[in-house]
Scaffold this motif. Structure first.
Motif, short mmCIF file in Angstrom:
data_model
loop_
_atom_site.label_atom_id
_atom_site.label_comp_id
_atom_site.label_asym_id
_atom_site.label_seq_id
_atom_site.Cartn_x
_atom_site.Cartn_y
_atom_site.Cartn_z
N ALA A 67 61.27 52.55 6.35
CA ALA A 67 60.17 53.43 5.96
C ALA A 67 60.46 54.85 6.45
O ALA A 67 60.95 55.07 7.57
CB ALA A 67 58.85 52.94 6.52
N ALA A 104 55.95 46.19 -2.56
CA ALA A 104 55.50 47.51 -2.13
C ALA A 104 55.70 48.50 -3.26
O ALA A 104 56.72 48.47 -3.96
CB ALA A 104 56.26 47.96 -0.89
N ASN A 129 55.86 52.50 -4.63
CA ASN A 129 55.99 53.91 -4.31
C ASN A 129 54.74 54.66 -4.75
O ASN A 129 54.02 54.23 -5.66
CB ASN A 129 57.21 54.51 -5.01
N TRP A 159 60.86 50.72 1.73
CA TRP A 159 59.74 50.09 2.42
C TRP A 159 60.17 49.06 3.46
O TRP A 159 59.59 48.97 4.53
CB TRP A 159 58.82 49.43 1.41
N GLU A 180 60.15 56.75 -1.03
CA GLU A 180 58.98 55.95 -1.40
C GLU A 180 57.80 56.80 -1.81
O GLU A 180 56.89 56.33 -2.51
CB GLU A 180 58.52 55.06 -0.24
N HIS A 191 61.82 45.80 -3.87
CA HIS A 191 60.60 46.16 -3.14
C HIS A 191 59.92 44.96 -2.49
O HIS A 191 58.74 45.02 -2.13
CB HIS A 191 59.61 46.91 -4.04
#
Length: 409
Positions: free
Chosen positions: A30, A157, A159, A229, A268, A379
């Motif tokens: 991250a 996850a 963006n 992520w 992201e 992701h």
């Protein structure tokens, strides 16, 4: 941390495997977190040792460190991914009736469950997701839970922009595999409890740039995203390995070009770091011979779905593609011949590009190339070393160097 290579690397399968393992070993990537920062420091050391002059371009990016992120009904609790930028519920949670989002009735004060159609989801800015979120917000939902139906069964996850929350109040992502009891509860209007608790705000991050200044007045730019992520072993690691191999190869050549490398953080947040680089440090379009953006999922493993089980296959996932502008598409097509997905490049335009390449083309760079993909675990938290290998990445790495050799000769 000691350098990975004692001398000029051989760029063989073992080398690519070592790079992948090193990248994966930094954990979650991250933006601005320990993993992202660690990768940046490692690449800085490697490129400095290879003769590049490195620079860190600092910027601020959102973050959220989770304490508890769950969706619960009586007797059942499932983990969720808080949708960035996170609108937290706090530790006290949000208790409200669960409701299915389809239909047109009021959703006043409810937690709306949005079941997305099957796709390899990547961004909350997808028009369908934005439309569904806008719809439940207009109908009064207090929160929304996206169910990312896709090939892995995992929560994916998404963006998102750095400053504009994409949803209605708190938004979270629930795995399709965990969804059935919550869908049943929503059909009955039973009460659910959404908890998005943690610490968030802004924190420092940086793009890593590296340059070989040969006083040429024209540059070859190679960019790749660095952040993501989760572990991102295939999504990011494959691109990092291909990019780093090209960096070592270019350092040994004597092409009459300045070499500009950038490992981009903030990916992201809809290419936040790439926008900073374009605005402040990128060479001008009229001084750029070629820009190659080494994007996501270049050589992820393919899988065979055998009933409910997934069995690893030795070859690459063909859900990857190559974009190139008119003057360079032919050498790239030749170089990538026989590589599933990449063997049929598309003409690169703003309308059909992805990731940072969209902004590169919009900024007027005349000769540009991008490589992208979305593998089965794109992701997902399960994008680990089981999804990628040096044997899968090496052919892509060699093809990129063949294409560049033809263009630069």
């Amino acid at each position: 941390m000691a350098p990975l290579f004692a001398d000029v690397p051989q760029l063989d399968e073992a080398w690519h495997q070592a790079v992948l393992e090193r990248y994966a070993g930094f954990g979650d990537k991250a933006t601005g977190g320990a993993g992202d920062t660690g990768v940046g420091q490692w690449l800085e050391a490697e490129l400095t040792r290879a003769g590049y002059t490195c620079h860190r371009q600092a910027f601020q990016a959102p973050f959220f460190d989770s304490d508890q992120t769950t969706l619960a009904i009586d007797g059942i609790s499932a983990p969720v991914i808080p949708q960035a930028p996170v609108s937290a519920t706090g530790p006290e949670s949000l208790s409200a009736p669960l409701r299915l989002a389809w239909g047109s009735g009021l959703l006043d004060g409810t937690i709306a469950l949005i079941v997305l159609p099957s796709r390899r989801w990547s961004s909350a800015l997808d028009p369908l997701i934005q439309a569904r979120l806008a719809d439940v917000r207009a109908r009064g939902a207090a929160a929304a839970v996206l169910i990312t139906t896709g090939p892995s069964g995992d929560a994916l996850a998404l963006n998102a922009p750095a400053h504009l929350p994409p949803g209605a109040g708190p938004v979270a992502v629930l795995a399709p595999a965990d969804a059935p009891p919550f869908l049943d509860a929503a059909a009955d209007g039973r009460t659910g409890r959404l908890t998005l608790a943690g610490r968030g705000g802004q924190r420092p991050a940086f793009n890593l740039t590296a340059r070989l200044d040969r006083q040429a007045g024209r540059a070859l730019v190679l960019s790749t995203p660095r952040s993501g992520w989760f572990t991102c072993a295939a999504e990011r690691g494959s691109g990092i390995a291909v990019w780093l191999a090209a960096a070592h190869w270019l350092a040994q050549r004597r092409d009459p070009l300045d070499i500009e490398l950038v490992a981009i953080s903030g990916h992201e947040y809809e290419n936040l770091g790439g926008e900073h680089y374009l605005a402040a440090l990128a060479p001008r379009p009229d001084r750029t011979r070629l820009w190659v953006h080494v994007g996501a999922n270049l050589a992820a493993r393919d899988w065979h779905m055998h009933g409910a089980r997934l069995r690893a296959l030795p070859g690459p996932d063909a859900q990857r593609y190559l974009l190139a502008t008119a003057d360079v598409i032919t050498p790239f097509a030749r170089a990538f011949a026989g590589q599933p997905g990449l063997e049929a490049p598309y003409p690169a335009t703003v309308a059909n590009s992805a990731g940072e390449l969209t902004n590169i083309l919009r900024a007027g760079y005349p000769d540009a190339v991008g490589l992208f993909g979305a593998h089965r675990f794109h992701h997902s938290r399960r994008d680990d070393m089981g999804c990628v290998s040096g044997a899968l990445v090496r052919p892509v790495s060699e093809a990129l160097r063949r294409a560049l050799a033809e263009i630069l000769t």
